[in-house]
Design a protein around this motif. Structure first.
Motif, PDB file in Angstrom:
ATOM      1  N   LEU A  53      18.127 -19.210 -51.984  1.00  0.00           N
ATOM      2  CA  LEU A  53      17.083 -20.199 -51.710  1.00  0.00           C
ATOM      3  C   LEU A  53      16.486 -19.983 -50.328  1.00  0.00           C
ATOM      4  O   LEU A  53      17.227 -19.677 -49.382  1.00  0.00           O
ATOM      5  N   SER A  54      15.192 -20.177 -50.209  1.00  0.00           N
ATOM      6  CA  SER A  54      14.597 -20.251 -48.874  1.00  0.00           C
ATOM      7  C   SER A  54      14.873 -21.651 -48.356  1.00  0.00           C
ATOM      8  O   SER A  54      14.651 -22.636 -49.079  1.00  0.00           O
ATOM      9  N   VAL A  55      15.358 -21.745 -47.135  1.00  0.00           N
ATOM     10  CA  VAL A  55      15.612 -23.089 -46.608  1.00  0.00           C
ATOM     11  C   VAL A  55      14.815 -23.335 -45.335  1.00  0.00           C
ATOM     12  O   VAL A  55      14.495 -22.411 -44.589  1.00  0.00           O
ATOM     13  N   ASN A  56      14.543 -24.600 -45.153  1.00  0.00           N
ATOM     14  CA  ASN A  56      13.806 -25.041 -43.978  1.00  0.00           C
ATOM     15  C   ASN A  56      14.819 -25.405 -42.899  1.00  0.00           C
ATOM     16  O   ASN A  56      15.727 -26.209 -43.135  1.00  0.00           O
ATOM     17  N   PHE A  57      14.650 -24.808 -41.731  1.00  0.00           N
ATOM     18  CA  PHE A  57      15.643 -25.016 -40.672  1.00  0.00           C
ATOM     19  C   PHE A  57      15.742 -26.483 -40.250  1.00  0.00           C
ATOM     20  O   PHE A  57      16.785 -26.938 -39.776  1.00  0.00           O
ATOM     21  N   ALA A  58      14.653 -27.208 -40.456  1.00  0.00           N
ATOM     22  CA  ALA A  58      14.656 -28.619 -40.052  1.00  0.00           C
ATOM     23  C   ALA A  58      15.065 -29.547 -41.196  1.00  0.00           C
ATOM     24  O   ALA A  58      14.911 -30.769 -41.084  1.00  0.00           O
ATOM     25  N   ALA A  59      15.606 -28.988 -42.263  1.00  0.00           N
ATOM     26  CA  ALA A  59      15.979 -29.825 -43.420  1.00  0.00           C
ATOM     27  C   ALA A  59      16.874 -31.015 -43.052  1.00  0.00           C
ATOM     28  O   ALA A  59      16.727 -32.093 -43.635  1.00  0.00           O
ATOM     29  N   PRO A  60      17.788 -30.871 -42.102  1.00  0.00           N
ATOM     30  CA  PRO A  60      18.654 -32.032 -41.813  1.00  0.00           C
ATOM     31  C   PRO A  60      17.922 -33.219 -41.179  1.00  0.00           C
ATOM     32  O   PRO A  60      18.473 -34.320 -41.125  1.00  0.00           O
ATOM     33  N   LEU A  61      16.697 -32.997 -40.704  1.00  0.00           N
ATOM     34  CA  LEU A  61      15.997 -34.082 -39.992  1.00  0.00           C
ATOM     35  C   LEU A  61      15.548 -35.196 -40.921  1.00  0.00           C
ATOM     36  O   LEU A  61      15.158 -34.948 -42.064  1.00  0.00           O
ATOM     37  N   LYS A  62      15.543 -36.399 -40.400  1.00  0.00           N
ATOM     38  CA  LYS A  62      14.954 -37.474 -41.185  1.00  0.00           C
ATOM     39  C   LYS A  62      13.432 -37.292 -41.172  1.00  0.00           C
ATOM     40  O   LYS A  62      12.869 -36.759 -40.192  1.00  0.00           O
ATOM     41  N   PRO A  63      12.747 -37.723 -42.241  1.00  0.00           N
ATOM     42  CA  PRO A  63      11.322 -37.398 -42.386  1.00  0.00           C
ATOM     43  C   PRO A  63      10.487 -37.755 -41.151  1.00  0.00           C
ATOM     44  O   PRO A  63       9.615 -36.978 -40.755  1.00  0.00           O
ATOM     45  N   SER A  64      10.778 -38.876 -40.506  1.00  0.00           N
ATOM     46  CA  SER A  64       9.929 -39.266 -39.373  1.00  0.00           C
ATOM     47  C   SER A  64      10.074 -38.299 -38.201  1.00  0.00           C
ATOM     48  O   SER A  64       9.266 -38.290 -37.286  1.00  0.00           O
ATOM     49  N   LYS A  65      11.082 -37.474 -38.221  1.00  0.00           N
ATOM     50  CA  LYS A  65      11.329 -36.546 -37.100  1.00  0.00           C
ATOM     51  C   LYS A  65      10.807 -35.134 -37.373  1.00  0.00           C
ATOM     52  O   LYS A  65      10.874 -34.260 -36.506  1.00  0.00           O
ATOM     53  N   THR A  66      10.364 -34.881 -38.607  1.00  0.00           N
ATOM     54  CA  THR A  66      10.000 -33.498 -38.935  1.00  0.00           C
ATOM     55  C   THR A  66       8.679 -33.102 -38.272  1.00  0.00           C
ATOM     56  O   THR A  66       7.808 -33.944 -38.044  1.00  0.00           O
ATOM     57  N   PRO A  67       8.519 -31.806 -37.973  1.00  0.00           N
ATOM     58  CA  PRO A  67       7.263 -31.358 -37.361  1.00  0.00           C
ATOM     59  C   PRO A  67       6.081 -31.518 -38.329  1.00  0.00           C
ATOM     60  O   PRO A  67       6.275 -31.622 -39.548  1.00  0.00           O
ATOM     61  N   ASP A  68       4.870 -31.528 -37.742  1.00  0.00           N
ATOM     62  CA  ASP A  68       3.665 -31.791 -38.537  1.00  0.00           C
ATOM     63  C   ASP A  68       3.531 -30.898 -39.755  1.00  0.00           C
ATOM     64  O   ASP A  68       3.108 -31.335 -40.816  1.00  0.00           O
ATOM     65  N   VAL A  69       3.895 -29.619 -39.580  1.00  0.00           N
ATOM     66  CA  VAL A  69       3.711 -28.665 -40.659  1.00  0.00           C
ATOM     67  C   VAL A  69       4.444 -29.107 -41.939  1.00  0.00           C
ATOM     68  O   VAL A  69       4.098 -28.725 -43.044  1.00  0.00           O
ATOM     69  N   MET A  70       5.447 -29.984 -41.772  1.00  0.00           N
ATOM     70  CA  MET A  70       6.250 -30.398 -42.930  1.00  0.00           C
ATOM     71  C   MET A  70       5.865 -31.755 -43.480  1.00  0.00           C
ATOM     72  O   MET A  70       6.492 -32.249 -44.418  1.00  0.00           O
ATOM     73  N   LYS A  71       4.828 -32.360 -42.891  1.00  0.00           N
ATOM     74  CA  LYS A  71       4.521 -33.741 -43.267  1.00  0.00           C
ATOM     75  C   LYS A  71       4.170 -33.905 -44.757  1.00  0.00           C
ATOM     76  O   LYS A  71       4.431 -34.936 -45.351  1.00  0.00           O
ATOM     77  N   ALA A  72       3.581 -32.872 -45.313  1.00  0.00           N
ATOM     78  CA  ALA A  72       3.186 -32.993 -46.720  1.00  0.00           C
ATOM     79  C   ALA A  72       4.398 -32.991 -47.650  1.00  0.00           C
ATOM     80  O   ALA A  72       4.307 -33.378 -48.800  1.00  0.00           O
ATOM     81  N   TRP A  73       5.521 -32.501 -47.150  1.00  0.00           N
ATOM     82  CA  TRP A  73       6.722 -32.416 -47.967  1.00  0.00           C
ATOM     83  C   TRP A  73       7.594 -33.643 -47.728  1.00  0.00           C
ATOM     84  O   TRP A  73       7.574 -34.231 -46.659  1.00  0.00           O
ATOM     85  N   GLY A  74       8.393 -33.977 -48.695  1.00  0.00           N
ATOM     86  CA  GLY A  74       9.351 -35.059 -48.476  1.00  0.00           C
ATOM     87  C   GLY A  74      10.533 -34.518 -47.700  1.00  0.00           C
ATOM     88  O   GLY A  74      10.713 -33.315 -47.602  1.00  0.00           O
ATOM     89  N   GLY A  75      11.336 -35.395 -47.155  1.00  0.00           N
ATOM     90  CA  GLY A  75      12.510 -34.943 -46.415  1.00  0.00           C
ATOM     91  C   GLY A  75      13.730 -34.936 -47.313  1.00  0.00           C
ATOM     92  O   GLY A  75      13.681 -35.325 -48.472  1.00  0.00           O
ATOM     93  N   VAL A  76      14.789 -34.480 -46.715  1.00  0.00           N
ATOM     94  CA  VAL A  76      16.044 -34.480 -47.453  1.00  0.00           C
ATOM     95  C   VAL A  76      17.180 -34.958 -46.549  1.00  0.00           C
ATOM     96  O   VAL A  76      18.195 -35.447 -47.007  1.00  0.00           O
ATOM     97  N   GLY A  77      16.961 -34.870 -45.250  1.00  0.00           N
ATOM     98  CA  GLY A  77      18.029 -35.221 -44.317  1.00  0.00           C
ATOM     99  C   GLY A  77      17.839 -36.587 -43.687  1.00  0.00           C
ATOM    100  O   GLY A  77      16.909 -37.321 -44.019  1.00  0.00           O
ATOM    101  N   SER A  78      18.752 -36.907 -42.766  1.00  0.00           N
ATOM    102  CA  SER A  78      18.683 -38.218 -42.127  1.00  0.00           C
ATOM    103  C   SER A  78      19.044 -38.121 -40.653  1.00  0.00           C
ATOM    104  O   SER A  78      19.297 -39.117 -39.997  1.00  0.00           O
ATOM    105  N   LEU A  79      19.061 -36.891 -40.125  1.00  0.00           N
ATOM    106  CA  LEU A  79      19.506 -36.723 -38.741  1.00  0.00           C
ATOM    107  C   LEU A  79      18.347 -36.806 -37.754  1.00  0.00           C
ATOM    108  O   LEU A  79      17.189 -36.640 -38.112  1.00  0.00           O
ATOM    109  N   GLU A  80      18.730 -37.010 -36.505  1.00  0.00           N
ATOM    110  CA  GLU A  80      17.743 -37.087 -35.415  1.00  0.00           C
ATOM    111  C   GLU A  80      17.414 -35.696 -34.881  1.00  0.00           C
ATOM    112  O   GLU A  80      16.466 -35.513 -34.149  1.00  0.00           O
ATOM    113  N   THR A  81      18.272 -34.739 -35.184  1.00  0.00           N
ATOM    114  CA  THR A  81      18.096 -33.393 -34.629  1.00  0.00           C
ATOM    115  C   THR A  81      18.485 -32.336 -35.662  1.00  0.00           C
ATOM    116  O   THR A  81      19.248 -32.627 -36.594  1.00  0.00           O
ATOM    117  N   ALA A  82      17.947 -31.110 -35.445  1.00  0.00           N
ATOM    118  CA  ALA A  82      18.385 -29.967 -36.265  1.00  0.00           C
ATOM    119  C   ALA A  82      18.947 -28.895 -35.329  1.00  0.00           C
ATOM    120  O   ALA A  82      19.010 -27.714 -35.683  1.00  0.00           O
TER     121      ALA A  82
END
Ligand code: GCU
Length: 684
Positions: free
Chosen positions: A245-274
């Motif tokens: 699988l290709s994985v996103n390095f910021a996957a652990p982040l909660k959606p509100s913390k993800t960088p702009d490039v990922m805004k169109a995608w939903g999140g999967v994590g709940s952390l404050e940091t990756a």
């Protein structure tokens, strides 16, 4: 409908062609690709194969069922005869696993004719599967079986296809329809084409598939998606293919913390940091990996695009690529998984010359990566151009597993409109001698772990498949998929052999058909190169589609041109990119007299009056060569028309349509190129 209309339109435009000439009644449209089993009409040959292959003894391997169905289907189509499966004594074709023959490795096989009995042996199950496809290909190519003495061992462990497929079915840089993976139907229904896709891959030795885009949507790591992925893995496993699988390095982040490039995608994590140094992040990945292996026990690992084109990565936390890759590698290690970490980065702060950037970022990290990390590196330093010099990281990296990433999908090579056969380019790349360890340190030797003892060897190709009926949009683009697999299996295979295998197994063995198709395919990469990126000029196409001519947008940014000359000075008087190579390559590229002419403008700013090896001036030959795209299309139309009546109807018309479209687009490109360069040369 539109397509059909266009086909007829194209026929009408060609008054030399009459529909009646196409006499085959077949409605076949290319869906079997090279596993196309044409009946053998010569009765003597048919009887010959029946007598040798009619009675088969299977080995009791885990692939028995697959082998049985592949042999039955292929032989009954080609020979109108179904083989019987019998005991060893009664068999004419006998398969066995020989646990003493460890020299064959996990995937190799032997195939020999011993006193009239064909014996296939392997050390492990997979070898028998590969031998079966090899045998089928021999029959498809009408090869004799009496003196068989084949020993094949793939030289590269991971022979991977990378799909740039998104969750919504779109394929980034895909030109053959939508994704083959129907996420809405999975996991309950795995569509039939996924099985055929797996068969096609196994038949050319592909053993690993990355399902999703490197610009990775984190939602692929959600449990519901992992279950869908597991259902695909269950099918592919039957053909000795593992999923990645290709994985996103910021996957652990909660959606509100993800960088702009990922805004169109939903999140999967709940952390404050990756941040890879944070235990909470490491734990997140460990748990995710544990969940994945519960569902997919033979999961291969992660492919990662990090700190590249806006994708998040360890540098966002002041960590290095090695820190990021190793954190993931450690989570995968207990399960035997791998990280394929891409080196496609071009941060402008690193160097003014984009070609130098990836090397400058990764070379200092050599030796810092864990042993289950592989650096997946595009063939060239720029971005899948029609031609590029090889990425100098190959050879420079001594202590880090290196994989080459080639692009099968024709992003910069004419999409699925142009017939561009990429094998000659890939061969040239793989046989480039880096001189990193004296002579014969070719890129293929490095990839095979012969130069530095890499524990993992791998090669990846960015796939050109989609859900179009013929898989690749253009019928001839199937050849690039086939050639990639065959090269990955054995890069020393001759261009002629790979090409003929593809033609015969896809279009049949008629000698005229083979000759004409080969004649059409082989010059296409060179002619495309001459007309679209002459002398290695580099980026010449528009920023969005990478298809249309866009010289005015690229000039001054990617290369220079004026009334004096053209190109980019990357010699030691210019950007000094040349110094990333070992000697004698450094001097070879540095000197205008020894630099390969098809890379001249990539390394030098060259005066229009400069005399090329032909004796002509650059000005003259450059303009002359711009025509080659149009003339190639013209020649190929004439050659293809000469096959009228010898090729089944739908494929004949569809290829003809593509060639006409290619001619039209090549003409537009040519006209724009002529007016742009003539104006720059100040030719009235
Ligand atoms: C190219 C391509 C992108 C792709 C990128 C990559 O730049 O145009 O669509 O994402 O390569 O390889 O990551």
């Amino acid at each position: 409908m539109v397509r059909i209309k266009l086909i007829f339109l194209c026929i009408l435009c060609l008054d030399v062609f009459s529909v009646e000439k196409v006499c085959s009644e077949s409605l076949y449209a290319g869906e079997e690709a090279w596993l196309h089993y044409l009946p053998i009409k010569n009765d003597t040959l048919r009887q010959y194969y029946i007598s040798r292959l009619g009675k088969v003894c299977l080995a009791g391997s885990k692939f028995d069922e697959t082998i049985k169905s592949e042999l039955s289907e292929s032989l009954s189509d080609m020979l109108s005869f179904s083989p019987c499966f019998v005991t060893e004594k009664a068999a004419r074709l006998c398969m066995q696993i020989d646990k003493k023959d460890s020299s064959l490795g996990e995937e190799g096989f032997r195939m020999e004719n011993q006193n009239g009995q064909i014996r296939i042996s392997s050390f492990s199950d997979a070898g028998l599967l590969y031998a079966t496809y090899c045998l089928i290909r021999l029959v498809q190519c009408h090869e004799p079986l009496d003196r068989l003495k084949i020993k094949e061992i793939p030289r590269i462990d991971f022979r991977m296809l990378n799909h740039w497929d998104d969750m919504d079915g779109n394929i980034e840089r895909g030109y053959a329809g939508n994704s083959l993976w129907k996420w809405n139907e999975l996991p309950d229904v795995v569509n039939k084409r996924c099985w055929d896709y797996a068969r096609l891959n196994a038949s050319i030795g592909i053993n690993s598939v990355v399902l999703n885009n490197v610009n990775a949507d984190p939602r692929f790591l959600r449990t519901d998606y992992l279950k869908k992925i597991a259902s695909l893995a269950d099918v592919f496993r039957k053909y000795h293919i593992r999923v990645c699988l290709s994985v996103n390095f910021a996957a652990p982040l909660k959606p509100s913390k993800t960088p702009d490039v990922m805004k169109a995608w939903g999140g999967v994590g709940s952390l404050e940091t990756a941040n890879p140094r944070e235990p909470v992040v490491q734990k997140w990945w460990e748990e995710k990996v544990r969940e994945i292996y519960r569902l997919i026990p033979d999961f291969e690992g992660f492919l990662v695009k990090a700190n590249s084109e806006g994708m998040p990565g360890p540098q966002d936390y002041h960590c290095t690529h090695a820190d990021g890759a190793n954190m993931l590698a450690r989570a995968l290690k207990p399960y035997g998984g791998f990280v394929f970490w891409r080196t496609f980065v071009y941060n402008p702060d690193i160097d003014k010359d984009r070609m130098k950037r990836s090397y400058k970022e990764f070379y200092p990290l050599d030796g810092l990566f864990d042993d289950n990390v592989v650096l997946q590196t595009k063939n060239g330093p720029l971005d899948f151009q029609v031609i590029e010099p090889p990425q100098p990281l190959f050879g420079a990296m001594k202590y880090t597993n290196m994989a080459a990433e080639l692009q099968i999908t024709q992003e910069y090579t004419g999409h699925s409109t142009y017939m561009v056969y990429l094998l000659p380019f890939w061969k040239r790349f793989l046989s480039f001698d880096t001189f990193c360890a004296g002579e014969r340190a070719r890129i293929v030797d490095i990839l095979e772990g012969k130069v530095y003892p890499f524990p993992i060897t791998a090669i990846a190709g960015v796939a050109n498949t989609g859900d179009s009926l013929n898989w690749t949009g253009h019928h001839f683009a199937q050849a690039n998929w086939f050639a990639f697999g065959r090269l990955a299996w054995n890069a020393e295979l001759a261009e002629q052999q790979i090409t003929e295998e593809w033609i015969k197994s896809t279009w049949g063995c008629d000698s005229t058909v083979v000759k004409i198709i080969r004649q059409m395919m082989l010059p296409t990469w060179k002619s495309f190169l001459k007309s679209s990126s002459p002398y290695g000029l580099g980026l010449t196409v528009d920023i969005e589609t990478h298809y249309r001519a866009a010289f005015d947008i690229r000039v001054h940014k990617e290369w220079k041109v004026d009334s004096i000359g053209i190109g980019t000075d990357r010699t030691n008087r210019g950007s000094d990119y040349v110094s990333q190579y070992f000697e004698p390559n450094r001097s070879l590229f540095n000197d205008i007299k020894t630099c390969p002419e098809d890379l001249l403008l990539c390394f030098h700013f060259v005066n229009w009056d400069y005399k090329l090896s032909s004796g002509n001036s650059l000005r003259h030959e450059f303009l002359e060569n711009l025509k080659s795209g149009v003339s190639q299309a013209d020649e190929n139309i004439a050659l293809w028309l000469s096959l009228s009546g010898k090729i089944d109807k739908i494929r004949f018309l569809e290829v003809l349509y593509s060639l006409c479209q290619e001619k039209q687009d090549a003409y537009v490109f040519y006209s724009e190129a002529m007016s742009f360069f003539r104006e720059k040369m100040k030719i009235k």
